[in-house]
Scaffold this motif. Structure first.
Motif, PDB file in Angstrom:
ATOM      1  N   ARG A  56      22.801 -74.883 -90.828  1.00  0.00           N
ATOM      2  CA  ARG A  56      22.805 -73.724 -89.944  1.00  0.00           C
ATOM      3  C   ARG A  56      23.639 -72.876 -91.066  1.00  0.00           C
ATOM      4  O   ARG A  56      23.609 -71.745 -90.814  1.00  0.00           O
ATOM      5  CB  ARG A  56      23.966 -74.159 -89.130  1.00  0.00           C
ATOM      6  CG  ARG A  56      24.589 -72.672 -88.758  1.00  0.00           C
ATOM      7  CD  ARG A  56      25.786 -73.435 -87.492  1.00  0.00           C
ATOM      8  NE  ARG A  56      25.707 -72.032 -86.928  1.00  0.00           N
ATOM      9  CZ  ARG A  56      25.993 -71.419 -86.306  1.00  0.00           C
ATOM     10  NH1 ARG A  56      24.971 -72.510 -84.948  1.00  0.00           N
ATOM     11  NH2 ARG A  56      26.391 -70.567 -85.145  1.00  0.00           N
ATOM     12  N   HIS A 155      25.695 -83.733 -88.461  1.00  0.00           N
ATOM     13  CA  HIS A 155      26.307 -82.841 -87.124  1.00  0.00           C
ATOM     14  C   HIS A 155      26.565 -81.994 -87.798  1.00  0.00           C
ATOM     15  O   HIS A 155      26.167 -80.808 -86.756  1.00  0.00           O
ATOM     16  CB  HIS A 155      26.835 -84.135 -86.500  1.00  0.00           C
ATOM     17  CG  HIS A 155      27.874 -83.627 -85.398  1.00  0.00           C
ATOM     18  ND1 HIS A 155      28.920 -81.811 -85.236  1.00  0.00           N
ATOM     19  CD2 HIS A 155      27.780 -83.264 -84.117  1.00  0.00           C
ATOM     20  CE1 HIS A 155      28.474 -81.642 -84.122  1.00  0.00           C
ATOM     21  NE2 HIS A 155      28.475 -82.575 -83.600  1.00  0.00           N
TER      22      HIS A 155
ATOM     23  N   ILE B 177      25.199 -84.259 -81.667  1.00  0.00           N
ATOM     24  CA  ILE B 177      24.219 -82.926 -81.512  1.00  0.00           C
ATOM     25  C   ILE B 177      23.549 -82.235 -80.594  1.00  0.00           C
ATOM     26  O   ILE B 177      24.988 -81.076 -80.308  1.00  0.00           O
ATOM     27  CB  ILE B 177      23.437 -83.337 -82.836  1.00  0.00           C
ATOM     28  CG1 ILE B 177      24.387 -83.444 -84.387  1.00  0.00           C
ATOM     29  CG2 ILE B 177      22.679 -81.275 -83.002  1.00  0.00           C
ATOM     30  CD1 ILE B 177      22.887 -84.117 -85.522  1.00  0.00           C
ATOM     31  N   GLY B 178      23.293 -83.199 -79.701  1.00  0.00           N
ATOM     32  CA  GLY B 178      22.299 -82.455 -78.506  1.00  0.00           C
ATOM     33  C   GLY B 178      23.776 -82.321 -78.124  1.00  0.00           C
ATOM     34  O   GLY B 178      24.209 -80.760 -77.195  1.00  0.00           O
ATOM     35  N   THR B 180      26.753 -81.057 -78.498  1.00  0.00           N
ATOM     36  CA  THR B 180      27.342 -80.025 -79.447  1.00  0.00           C
ATOM     37  C   THR B 180      26.747 -78.539 -79.495  1.00  0.00           C
ATOM     38  O   THR B 180      27.462 -77.249 -79.747  1.00  0.00           O
ATOM     39  CB  THR B 180      27.533 -80.175 -81.016  1.00  0.00           C
ATOM     40  OG1 THR B 180      28.496 -81.329 -81.614  1.00  0.00           O
ATOM     41  CG2 THR B 180      28.344 -78.919 -82.007  1.00  0.00           C
ATOM     42  N   LEU B 181      25.220 -78.409 -79.013  1.00  0.00           N
ATOM     43  CA  LEU B 181      24.258 -78.147 -79.552  1.00  0.00           C
ATOM     44  C   LEU B 181      25.064 -76.314 -78.188  1.00  0.00           C
ATOM     45  O   LEU B 181      24.376 -75.166 -77.675  1.00  0.00           O
ATOM     46  CB  LEU B 181      23.635 -78.248 -79.566  1.00  0.00           C
ATOM     47  CG  LEU B 181      22.939 -77.727 -81.085  1.00  0.00           C
ATOM     48  CD1 LEU B 181      21.899 -78.501 -81.254  1.00  0.00           C
ATOM     49  CD2 LEU B 181      23.549 -76.753 -81.984  1.00  0.00           C
ATOM     50  N   TYR B 183      27.363 -75.946 -77.005  1.00  0.00           N
ATOM     51  CA  TYR B 183      28.298 -74.232 -77.449  1.00  0.00           C
ATOM     52  C   TYR B 183      28.064 -73.758 -78.783  1.00  0.00           C
ATOM     53  O   TYR B 183      29.233 -72.997 -79.269  1.00  0.00           O
ATOM     54  CB  TYR B 183      29.991 -75.362 -78.072  1.00  0.00           C
ATOM     55  CG  TYR B 183      30.191 -76.558 -77.182  1.00  0.00           C
ATOM     56  CD1 TYR B 183      31.474 -76.127 -76.197  1.00  0.00           C
ATOM     57  CD2 TYR B 183      30.201 -78.019 -76.524  1.00  0.00           C
ATOM     58  CE1 TYR B 183      31.523 -76.588 -74.590  1.00  0.00           C
ATOM     59  CE2 TYR B 183      30.559 -78.363 -76.135  1.00  0.00           C
ATOM     60  CZ  TYR B 183      31.023 -78.140 -74.737  1.00  0.00           C
ATOM     61  OH  TYR B 183      31.788 -79.493 -73.914  1.00  0.00           O
ATOM     62  N   ALA B 184      27.483 -73.372 -79.363  1.00  0.00           N
ATOM     63  CA  ALA B 184      26.511 -72.416 -79.642  1.00  0.00           C
ATOM     64  C   ALA B 184      26.567 -71.362 -79.643  1.00  0.00           C
ATOM     65  O   ALA B 184      26.615 -70.403 -80.298  1.00  0.00           O
ATOM     66  CB  ALA B 184      24.931 -73.250 -79.431  1.00  0.00           C
ATOM     67  N   LYS B 186      29.409 -70.475 -78.315  1.00  0.00           N
ATOM     68  CA  LYS B 186      31.052 -70.457 -79.119  1.00  0.00           C
ATOM     69  C   LYS B 186      31.354 -70.432 -80.825  1.00  0.00           C
ATOM     70  O   LYS B 186      31.427 -69.575 -81.077  1.00  0.00           O
ATOM     71  CB  LYS B 186      31.859 -71.630 -78.470  1.00  0.00           C
ATOM     72  CG  LYS B 186      31.391 -71.042 -76.670  1.00  0.00           C
ATOM     73  CD  LYS B 186      32.620 -71.506 -76.278  1.00  0.00           C
ATOM     74  CE  LYS B 186      32.461 -71.515 -74.533  1.00  0.00           C
ATOM     75  NZ  LYS B 186      34.268 -70.751 -74.186  1.00  0.00           N
ATOM     76  N   ILE B 187      29.931 -70.777 -80.513  1.00  0.00           N
ATOM     77  CA  ILE B 187      30.044 -71.434 -82.547  1.00  0.00           C
ATOM     78  C   ILE B 187      29.424 -69.877 -83.566  1.00  0.00           C
ATOM     79  O   ILE B 187      29.966 -69.781 -84.359  1.00  0.00           O
ATOM     80  CB  ILE B 187      29.146 -72.062 -83.348  1.00  0.00           C
ATOM     81  CG1 ILE B 187      29.490 -73.914 -82.303  1.00  0.00           C
ATOM     82  CG2 ILE B 187      29.003 -72.604 -85.004  1.00  0.00           C
ATOM     83  CD1 ILE B 187      28.549 -75.012 -82.410  1.00  0.00           C
ATOM     84  N   ASP B 188      28.498 -68.950 -82.605  1.00  0.00           N
ATOM     85  CA  ASP B 188      28.340 -68.286 -83.051  1.00  0.00           C
ATOM     86  C   ASP B 188      29.203 -66.942 -83.601  1.00  0.00           C
ATOM     87  O   ASP B 188      29.680 -66.166 -84.011  1.00  0.00           O
ATOM     88  CB  ASP B 188      27.213 -67.343 -82.581  1.00  0.00           C
ATOM     89  CG  ASP B 188      26.109 -67.979 -81.954  1.00  0.00           C
ATOM     90  OD1 ASP B 188      25.907 -68.648 -82.746  1.00  0.00           O
ATOM     91  OD2 ASP B 188      24.887 -68.101 -81.145  1.00  0.00           O
ATOM     92  N   TYR B 190      32.220 -67.328 -83.418  1.00  0.00           N
ATOM     93  CA  TYR B 190      33.613 -68.169 -83.855  1.00  0.00           C
ATOM     94  C   TYR B 190      33.166 -67.500 -85.079  1.00  0.00           C
ATOM     95  O   TYR B 190      34.513 -66.915 -85.789  1.00  0.00           O
ATOM     96  CB  TYR B 190      34.032 -69.676 -83.740  1.00  0.00           C
ATOM     97  CG  TYR B 190      35.162 -69.955 -85.172  1.00  0.00           C
ATOM     98  CD1 TYR B 190      36.063 -70.337 -84.878  1.00  0.00           C
ATOM     99  CD2 TYR B 190      34.505 -69.854 -86.131  1.00  0.00           C
ATOM    100  CE1 TYR B 190      36.788 -70.940 -85.531  1.00  0.00           C
ATOM    101  CE2 TYR B 190      35.385 -70.840 -87.842  1.00  0.00           C
ATOM    102  CZ  TYR B 190      36.312 -70.642 -87.024  1.00  0.00           C
ATOM    103  OH  TYR B 190      37.454 -70.882 -87.745  1.00  0.00           O
TER     104      TYR B 190
END
Lengths: 470, 207
Positions: A56, A155, B177-178, B180-181, B183-184, B186-188, B190
């Motif tokens: 990423r 991760h 990982i699946g 967490t993704l 929340y992609a 929200k990561i953007d 952040y």
């Protein structure tokens, strides 16, 4: 409202990185810096490949090779096939995924935990992870830095986050002034001796107090480095002027006006007055003496003036058996004085004590003396930059003239993954961080100590109180 | 990752505290680029002598424990390095559950990522389970994750605590990982906020 509650350094760095909190308290925690090395990453990159995922944030990631590489002339390549494959695998992965990398012949190459701070890649207030338990080192800058497994490496590569629950807060305060002959390594060994190898489990330790504040950044890194040996998830030290002065001018650190804005932010990070800790431990620096481990975990440690403890005095049967086993493995007897125990090998280096300041301390003891007959003594700078600095100061000559080997940077004899290993039964005075059975090679016996104490052992051929050599 | 639901199996007693990850899998075996194949080196120095011969006294070299799927140990299991090779080696040998009074944090984390259930039970209970395990091949222990119980060979049930989120992932064999993704976005968000608030923070490129 919780916002008004006084917060610790850890609380502040944690809060600043929470992307999302799940109902059960698990957080999606943003990671600012991801350090990658060859041992714990191949399966992670393979996982990405299988799932068709990318890295990423390559611009928040840095890779080096350190664990496997020989510390002899590297232009000759790596003779050992499995090590070579692991290094080549990393090189293929960083190329395929666009991850920044310091190659083995680059002067910036070195042990990942030396390289990060030295390059200004690790900065205060950051979250920093690496597939290596000694990532706690970077907490010396006032960052939250911790080791992760390979699944978590994958991760972070894929999401730049981790799923984590907050740790508890532990304060370790070291009051007073460190006596003559002692350094940061003695502080952290004394702390581990006091709280034990599981004393910090579930906690992030904040080191504070006059003796910690008085340490330079290298010393602070030595202390934070061994947090994991006390079981802690991480170790941290509040950023202060020493920290800001250290960061200024580092290649990847912010510069000029950007640095001033960064410092203004970093200055808000120290724990608030009245912040609560779940556990507090206080030591008096004046009580600390040069320390040496006698057993096979880092809590089995005594001052060099001390003796090997007697298992018979241990009431718990399992602990008694463990101590007995340690004495057999280490070939020591209860009541034996540590000072005077002969050593075969001396290793100065590692992510704990491979910085220029460590080499200066060792050189100060070595200068004008010779390595004792029959002792193999080696100095392994923590990075190519450390090596260059040391050579510019003439430290290489001090060591070489005394009969030390002066080697190329890497993890070396800290762990038996490269050609630098103990042979069965060999006894080593080592500035590294772990004295587990077989850690430095199968059957090898490790005594952990400071760089000055290691140099003293090299020139006398025995564990020696460095204060007697002044 | 394989699910963990219920396991009934032979348990091996390992009455040692501070079993470090160098003991579980020495560093010289970390040169693999795969996750599998490490079982043969599990507890290498405890299991084999310097000539590579099995040490007959080591528990995993004796029957019925060669087929153990549960391991019972003392305090601070898995201390030391972050190497995930430790749970990989356990798993490759066949161990799916480790019971101990407490675990080192990173090892504990790593277990969940590999379908291994670490169960925390008080020292006295671990000692009792070790006694049970010494009864031999018919004395199987059952670990039921859904109900959060360890069932002794005599039928007695012992409750254990586990983080509900981790229990959910393990019961369903879900990929972190699946999760967490989801929340992609929200990561953007952040990341955009961070670019603004910490504009002093440089990225890394190697020249």
């Amino acid at each position: 409202m919780t916002e008004t509650k006084p917060r610790t350094l850890f609380d502040k760095v944690w809060d600043a990185h929470v992307v999302e909190q799940l109902p059960d308290g698990t957080c999606v925690l943003y990671i600012d810096r991801h350090l990658v090395h060859e041992v714990t990453s191949p399966q992670a990159f393979e996982g990405l490949r299988l799932a068709g995922r990318k890295v990423r944030r390559p611009d928040a990631t840095i890779a080096v090779v350190d664990h496997n590489i020989p510390t002899s002339d590297r232009r000759l390549g790596i003779a050992e096939e499995e090590s070579r494959i692991q290094v080549e695998t990393l090189e293929r992965n960083v190329a395929a995924f666009g991850v920044p990398y310091f190659p083995v012949l680059d002067a910036r190459q070195g042990i990942v935990h030396i390289v990060g701070p030295e390059q200004g890649i690790s900065l205060p207030g950051m979250t920093i992870v690496c597939g290596d338990s000694h990532t706690s080192t970077h907490g010396a800058l006032g960052s939250l830095a911790f080791g992760i497994g390979t699944s978590e490496v994958e991760h972070v590569l894929a999401t730049q986050t981790l799923l984590q629950k907050p740790a508890k807060n532990m304060l370790v305060r070291v009051d007073g002034t460190l006596p003559f002959g002692c350094s940061a390594k003695d502080i952290v060994l004394a702390i581990i001796g006091k709280i034990g190898t599981a004393g910090g489990t579930g906690h992030v330790i904040e080191y504070a107090g006059e003796a910690i504040r008085a340490l330079d950044m290298a010393g602070r890194m030595s202390v934070c480095n061994m947090s994991i040996e006390a079981g802690a998830r991480a170790g941290m030290i509040a950023p202060d002027q020493t920290t800001f002065d250290y960061v200024r001018g580092k290649p990847y650190a912010p510069k000029g006006e950007a640095l001033e804005r960064a410092i203004a932010y970093w200055a808000t990070l120290p724990s608030d007055a009245g912040a609560q800790y779940d556990k507090t431990v206080v030591l008096n620096a004046a009580d600390i003496a040069p320390m040496v481990t006698w057993g096979t975990n880092p809590e089995a440690v005594v001052p060099v003036t001390g003796v090997v403890p007697d298992p018979a005095a241990e009431p718990d049967e399992a602990k008694r058996a463990q101590m007995q086993r340690m004495l057999e493995y280490m070939d020591l007897t209860a009541g034996q004085k540590l000072a005077g125990v002969p050593v075969d090998v001396v290793f100065i280096g590692s992510c704990t004590n491979g910085r220029i300041e460590d080499l200066r301390m060792a050189a100060a003891v070595t200068r004008g003396r010779k390595v004792a007959d029959g002792v193999r003594a080696m100095v392994v700078p923590g990075s190519g930059i450390v090596k260059q600095l040391a050579e510019a100061e003439g430290l290489d000559k001090v060591f070489l003239e005394a009969g030390f080997e002066w080697r190329e940077p890497g993890c070396s004899m800290c762990l038996g993954m490269n050609p630098d290993k103990l042979t069965p039964g060999q006894r080593c005075a080592s500035t590294s961080n772990r004295n587990f059975e077989g850690r430095q090679g199968p059957g090898g016996r490790t005594h952990l100590l400071s760089p000055a104490m290691a140099a003293a052992a090299a020139v006398t051929g025995r564990l020696t109180d460095v204060r007697d050599m002044a | 990752m394989d699910k963990f639901t219920t396991l009934t199996a032979v348990a091996a007693p390992l009455p040692i505290a501070n079993v470090d990850t160098d003991k579980i899998i020495p560093a010289r075996f970390l040169k693999t680029i795969k996750r599998t194949g490490l079982g043969v080196h599990l507890f290498d120095t405890l299991r084999y002598d310097s000539e590579g011969r099995e040490r007959p006294e080591f528990v995993l070299n004796t029957e019925p424990y060669r087929k153990a799927q549960v391991l019972i140990a003392h305090e601070n299991f898995g201390c030391g390095s972050s190497r995930e090779h430790a749970p990989w080696a356990l798993l490759d040998f066949g161990i799916r559950c480790v019971i101990a009074p407490d675990f080192a944090d990173i090892f504990h984390n790593n277990c969940f990522k590999n379908g291994i259930l670490p169960v925390r039970l008080p020292r006295a209970v671990c000692d009792q389970l070790m006694e049970d395990a010494r009864l031999g091949g018919n004395a199987r222990v059952t670990v039921d994750l859904e109900r959060q119980v360890v069932v002794r060979p005599n039928g007695e049930e012992i409750h254990f605590e586990i983080d509900p989120f981790r229990k959910h992932l393990l019961l369903n064999g879900l990929d972190d990982i699946g999760q967490t993704l989801q929340y992609a976005p929200k990561i953007d968000t952040y990341e955009s906020r961070q670019r603004e608030e910490k504009s002093w923070l440089p990225g890394i490129t190697v020249a």
